[in-house]
Design an enzyme around this catalytic site. Structure first.
Site, PDB file in Angstrom:
ATOM      1  N   ASP A  26       0.847  -1.191   0.000  1.00 51.82           N
ATOM      2  CA  ASP A  26       0.000   0.000   0.000  1.00 51.82           C
ATOM      3  C   ASP A  26       0.888   1.249   0.000  1.00 51.82           C
ATOM      4  OD1 ASP A  26      -3.242   0.495   0.931  1.00 51.82           O
ATOM      5  OD2 ASP A  26      -1.840   2.191   1.001  1.00 51.82           O
ATOM      6  N   GLN A  62     -14.212   2.995   0.883  1.00 54.97           N
ATOM      7  CA  GLN A  62     -13.616   2.370  -0.303  1.00 54.97           C
ATOM      8  C   GLN A  62     -13.256   3.473  -1.280  1.00 54.97           C
ATOM      9  OE1 GLN A  62     -16.026  -0.499  -2.472  1.00 54.97           O
ATOM     10  NE2 GLN A  62     -14.397  -0.844  -3.975  1.00 54.97           N
ATOM     11  N   VAL A  93     -10.862   2.790  -4.108  1.00 55.63           N
ATOM     12  CA  VAL A  93     -10.485   2.229  -5.420  1.00 55.63           C
ATOM     13  C   VAL A  93     -11.545   1.191  -5.798  1.00 55.63           C
ATOM     14  CG1 VAL A  93      -8.749   0.957  -6.733  1.00 55.63           C
ATOM     15  CG2 VAL A  93      -8.012   2.610  -4.995  1.00 55.63           C
ATOM     16  N   HIS A 104      -7.116  -5.922   2.099  1.00 56.56           N
ATOM     17  CA  HIS A 104      -6.022  -5.324   2.882  1.00 56.56           C
ATOM     18  C   HIS A 104      -5.495  -6.379   3.857  1.00 56.56           C
ATOM     19  CE1 HIS A 104      -6.930  -0.918   2.124  1.00 56.56           C
ATOM     20  NE2 HIS A 104      -8.111  -1.429   1.830  1.00 56.56           N
ATOM     21  N   HIS A 142      -9.998  -5.345  -3.297  1.00 55.08           N
ATOM     22  CA  HIS A 142      -8.643  -5.633  -2.810  1.00 55.08           C
ATOM     23  C   HIS A 142      -8.761  -5.970  -1.335  1.00 55.08           C
ATOM     24  CE1 HIS A 142      -9.613  -1.375  -2.774  1.00 55.08           C
ATOM     25  NE2 HIS A 142      -8.956  -1.293  -1.620  1.00 55.08           N
ATOM     26  N   ASN A 187     -12.860  -3.085   2.297  1.00 56.39           N
ATOM     27  CA  ASN A 187     -13.753  -1.941   2.466  1.00 56.39           C
ATOM     28  C   ASN A 187     -14.763  -1.965   1.326  1.00 56.39           C
ATOM     29  OD1 ASN A 187     -12.501  -0.802   4.767  1.00 56.39           O
ATOM     30  ND2 ASN A 187     -10.876   0.031   3.472  1.00 56.39           N
TER      31      ASN A 187
HETATM   32  P1  AMP Z   1      -9.724   1.350  -0.093  1.00 54.64           P
HETATM   33  O1  AMP Z   1      -9.847   2.666   0.611  1.00 54.64           O
HETATM   34  O2  AMP Z   1     -10.155   0.170   0.724  1.00 54.64           O
HETATM   35  O3  AMP Z   1     -10.380   1.413  -1.459  1.00 54.64           O
HETATM   36  O4  AMP Z   1      -8.174   1.107  -0.299  1.00 54.64           O
HETATM   37  C1  AMP Z   1      -7.434   1.640  -1.369  1.00 54.64           C
HETATM   38  C2  AMP Z   1      -6.008   1.565  -0.953  1.00 54.64           C
HETATM   39  O5  AMP Z   1      -5.202   1.717  -2.091  1.00 54.64           O
HETATM   40  C3  AMP Z   1      -5.612   2.658   0.046  1.00 54.64           C
HETATM   41  O6  AMP Z   1      -5.124   2.060   1.252  1.00 54.64           O
HETATM   42  C4  AMP Z   1      -4.546   3.441  -0.705  1.00 54.64           C
HETATM   43  O7  AMP Z   1      -3.512   3.898   0.142  1.00 54.64           O
HETATM   44  C5  AMP Z   1      -4.046   2.420  -1.699  1.00 54.64           C
HETATM   45  N1  AMP Z   1      -3.468   2.983  -2.913  1.00 54.64           N
HETATM   46  C6  AMP Z   1      -3.921   4.035  -3.639  1.00 54.64           C
HETATM   47  N2  AMP Z   1      -3.112   4.240  -4.702  1.00 54.64           N
HETATM   48  C7  AMP Z   1      -2.141   3.294  -4.635  1.00 54.64           C
HETATM   49  C8  AMP Z   1      -1.010   2.982  -5.447  1.00 54.64           C
HETATM   50  N3  AMP Z   1      -0.705   3.707  -6.530  1.00 54.64           N
HETATM   51  N4  AMP Z   1      -0.219   1.950  -5.075  1.00 54.64           N
HETATM   52  C9  AMP Z   1      -0.504   1.223  -3.952  1.00 54.64           C
HETATM   53  N5  AMP Z   1      -1.559   1.468  -3.158  1.00 54.64           N
HETATM   54  C10 AMP Z   1      -2.363   2.493  -3.491  1.00 54.64           C
END
Ligand code: AMP
Length: 114
Positions: free
Chosen positions: A31, A94, A96, A102, A100, A87
């Site tokens: 992350d 959430q 992205v 975590h 995924h 999430n």
């Molecule tokens: P969520 O909030 O559950 O959708 O988690 C998305 C996660 O992706 C967050 O913990 C971000 O820090 C992580 N994230 C966003 N951009 C990147 C990236 N380019 N490389 C790795 N992790 C990322």
């Protein structure tokens, strides 16, 4: 065709990312904004937008994500325990739209989560 997701672009090597594990159906990234000393994301290659979009067809894939999480947690030395989190949606933050898992560990994690 829908736009490819951030995680698809990282898995395809189009965007930079710290990939620590890959197989035919998923990859594990560090992350970019870690919330614990170890914070990894287990990402399926299939760009399922959220848990709400899961179907019965995805059952083996989701099981595989957890088996990979268990292996990478062991490789990361998380012998004291770790947390796995999906999430889902706005209230869960959430950010992205590509599921995924975590994997967080390396410190005592509070409960309930914020
Ligand atoms: P969520 O909030 O559950 O959708 O988690 C998305 C996660 O992706 C967050 O913990 C971000 O820090 C992580 N994230 C966003 N951009 C990147 C990236 N380019 N490389 C790795 N992790 C990322």
């Amino acid at each position: 065709m829908a736009d490819r997701t951030l995680f698809q672009k990282i898995m395809d090597g189009e965007l930079e990312g710290d990939i620590v594990y890959e197989d035919g159906s998923c990859a594990v990234l560090r992350d970019i904004n870690p919330q614990a000393p170890t914070h990894l994301l287990v990402v399926p290659r299939k760009p399922i937008p959220s848990l709400d979009a899961l179907t019965e067809e995805d059952e083996p894939l989701v099981g595989h994500l957890f088996v990979v999480a268990r292996k990478i947690a062991a490789e990361a030395g998380l012998t004291g325990g770790y947390r796995t989190v999906f999430n889902n949606g706005e209230d869960a933050n959430q950010t992205v739209d590509h599921i995924h898992l975590h994997v967080l560990g390396g410190r005592a994690l509070g409960w309930p989560p914020g």
